[in-house]
Motif scaffolding. Structure first.
Motif, PDB file in Angstrom:
ATOM      1  N   UNK A 201      -2.121  14.142  -2.445  1.00 47.66           N
ATOM      2  CA  UNK A 201      -0.835  14.320  -3.125  1.00 47.66           C
ATOM      3  C   UNK A 201       0.199  13.314  -2.614  1.00 47.66           C
ATOM      4  N   UNK A 202       0.180  13.021  -1.317  1.00 49.27           N
ATOM      5  CA  UNK A 202       1.081  11.991  -0.775  1.00 49.27           C
ATOM      6  C   UNK A 202       0.756  10.640  -1.404  1.00 49.27           C
ATOM      7  N   UNK A 203      -0.527  10.319  -1.465  1.00 52.51           N
ATOM      8  CA  UNK A 203      -0.963   9.054  -2.080  1.00 52.51           C
ATOM      9  C   UNK A 203      -0.577   8.998  -3.553  1.00 52.51           C
ATOM     10  N   UNK A 204      -0.767  10.111  -4.255  1.00 54.78           N
ATOM     11  CA  UNK A 204      -0.444  10.151  -5.674  1.00 54.78           C
ATOM     12  C   UNK A 204       1.058   9.947  -5.903  1.00 54.78           C
ATOM     13  N   UNK A 205       1.877  10.605  -5.097  1.00 53.11           N
ATOM     14  CA  UNK A 205       3.321  10.498  -5.325  1.00 53.11           C
ATOM     15  C   UNK A 205       3.842   9.091  -5.037  1.00 53.11           C
ATOM     16  N   UNK A 206       3.181   8.380  -4.130  1.00 49.08           N
ATOM     17  CA  UNK A 206       3.531   6.968  -3.926  1.00 49.08           C
ATOM     18  C   UNK A 206       3.273   6.168  -5.203  1.00 49.08           C
ATOM     19  N   UNK A 207       2.207   6.512  -5.919  1.00 49.53           N
ATOM     20  CA  UNK A 207       1.908   5.851  -7.200  1.00 49.53           C
ATOM     21  C   UNK A 207       2.996   6.146  -8.226  1.00 49.53           C
ATOM     22  N   UNK A 208       3.503   7.383  -8.206  1.00 51.71           N
ATOM     23  CA  UNK A 208       4.593   7.741  -9.116  1.00 51.71           C
ATOM     24  C   UNK A 208       5.846   6.940  -8.770  1.00 51.71           C
ATOM     25  N   UNK A 209       6.203   6.904  -7.496  1.00 54.58           N
ATOM     26  CA  UNK A 209       7.411   6.198  -7.057  1.00 54.58           C
ATOM     27  C   UNK A 209       7.316   4.700  -7.317  1.00 54.58           C
ATOM     28  N   UNK A 210       6.112   4.151  -7.126  1.00 60.73           N
ATOM     29  CA  UNK A 210       5.928   2.707  -7.300  1.00 60.73           C
ATOM     30  C   UNK A 210       5.557   2.317  -8.726  1.00 60.73           C
ATOM     31  N   UNK A 211       5.411   3.340  -9.598  1.00 61.55           N
ATOM     32  CA  UNK A 211       5.006   3.107 -10.983  1.00 61.55           C
ATOM     33  C   UNK A 211       3.685   2.336 -11.059  1.00 61.55           C
ATOM     34  N   UNK A 212       2.757   2.746 -10.199  1.00 60.35           N
ATOM     35  CA  UNK A 212       1.437   2.125 -10.124  1.00 60.35           C
ATOM     36  C   UNK A 212       0.387   3.157 -10.506  1.00 60.35           C
ATOM     37  N   UNK A 213      -0.430   2.833 -11.484  1.00 65.85           N
ATOM     38  CA  UNK A 213      -1.420   3.801 -11.955  1.00 65.85           C
ATOM     39  C   UNK A 213      -2.403   4.140 -10.845  1.00 65.85           C
ATOM     40  N   UNK A 214      -2.653   5.427 -10.601  1.00 60.01           N
ATOM     41  CA  UNK A 214      -3.594   5.823  -9.540  1.00 60.01           C
ATOM     42  C   UNK A 214      -5.037   5.562  -9.942  1.00 60.01           C
ATOM     43  N   UNK A 215      -5.893   5.483  -8.942  1.00 61.28           N
ATOM     44  CA  UNK A 215      -7.314   5.256  -9.194  1.00 61.28           C
ATOM     45  C   UNK A 215      -7.985   6.581  -9.574  1.00 61.28           C
ATOM     46  N   UNK A 216      -8.922   6.497 -10.496  1.00 63.44           N
ATOM     47  CA  UNK A 216      -9.740   7.660 -10.863  1.00 63.44           C
ATOM     48  C   UNK A 216     -10.931   7.674  -9.908  1.00 63.44           C
ATOM     49  N   UNK A 217     -10.863   8.496  -8.870  1.00 68.36           N
ATOM     50  CA  UNK A 217     -11.909   8.483  -7.861  1.00 68.36           C
ATOM     51  C   UNK A 217     -12.954   9.559  -8.063  1.00 68.36           C
ATOM     52  N   UNK A 218     -12.634  10.542  -8.904  1.00 71.53           N
ATOM     53  CA  UNK A 218     -13.567  11.653  -9.098  1.00 71.53           C
ATOM     54  C   UNK A 218     -13.303  12.284 -10.448  1.00 71.53           C
ATOM     55  N   UNK A 219     -14.317  12.790 -11.072  1.00 70.02           N
ATOM     56  CA  UNK A 219     -14.145  13.469 -12.361  1.00 70.02           C
ATOM     57  C   UNK A 219     -14.602  14.911 -12.230  1.00 70.02           C
ATOM     58  N   UNK A 220     -14.175  15.738 -13.174  1.00 73.19           N
ATOM     59  CA  UNK A 220     -14.542  17.162 -13.183  1.00 73.19           C
ATOM     60  C   UNK A 220     -16.056  17.304 -13.215  1.00 73.19           C
ATOM     61  N   UNK A 221     -16.540  18.114 -12.281  1.00 70.41           N
ATOM     62  CA  UNK A 221     -17.972  18.365 -12.217  1.00 70.41           C
ATOM     63  C   UNK A 221     -18.729  17.274 -11.495  1.00 70.41           C
TER      64      UNK A 221
END
Length: 222
Positions: A201-221
């Protein structure tokens, strides 16, 4: 440190406050555990690229039934204090990590989380996989997120499960097969996952603040 509290007067104000942080329903998507939303969906919402609407027949049904389930659980548990929550809770250190609890439980002087869900089971194997001696992962991560915010030691998930899978040509329009199922989650059993969630969540919110799309590291299932 104790969590902070934010008051709101209506749903529009709540939605505005919610945009400024990560809520419990976002946690599973951020961790790749939600089959309906992924981390990019959450990022698009938090950065204002889309305006997510939480309206669907199933979501509306859950909203309409929540109070009934709350009071049903309260009536059936007179040995516990079941409390309503009318404020948003905020992590004491990370103010973007936020929680709206369905309720709180006080039992033997210890406060816990009450989480209410409704679901419809159309196929029996879905119940076996997700609910029988188990908890759907997206709901689990929602509760782990609430542990992060509150520091509470336990949570109780109360789920109203409607079984459509048992309907047949012999059932009448008046048949209704439902059960109220409770699942207890102890924080101590999930400390590693809680720490992993915090880091993500910390990593994700940095992406929000920096307007940088986060990496898709895992998918459902996955």
């Amino acid at each position: 440190m104790k969590y902070k509290e934010i008051s709101y007067s209506n749903e529009e104000e709540w939605l505005s406050i919610r945009k400024k942080g990560i809520g419990g329903s976002d946690a599973g998507a951020i961790m790749g555990k939600n089959k309906y939303r992924d981390i990019i969906d959450v990022w698009n919402d938090k950065t204002g690229r889309v305006n997510e609407k939480f309206t669907s027949p199933a979501a509306q049904r859950g909203k309409d039934l929540e109070k009934n389930i709350f009071y049903s659980y309260k009536i059936d548990n007179p040995d516990k204090d079941i409390l309503e929550v009318d404020k948003m809770y905020v992590h004491p250190k990370y103010d973007f990590i936020r929680a709206n609890l369905d309720g709180e439980i006080v039992y033997e002087n210890k406060k816990g989380i009450l989480e209410i869900k409704t679901t419809t089971i159309n196929k029996w194997n879905k119940y076996v996989e997700e609910w029988q001696n188990n908890i759907p992962e997206s709901y689990l991560y929602q509760i782990l997120h609430y542990f992060l915010v509150t520091g509470y030691e336990y949570a109780v998930l109360v789920a109203e499960i409607k079984f459509e899978c048992f309907k047949s040509e012999n059932t009448t329009p008046f048949d209704l097969d439902k059960r109220l199922q409770t699942i207890v989650i102890n924080r101590s059993d999930w400390e590693d996952e809680i720490q992993e969630l915090l880091n993500k969540e910390i990593e994700f919110w940095q992406c929000v603040k920096n307007d940088t799309e986060p990496r898709m590291i895992k998918t459902y299932g996955g």
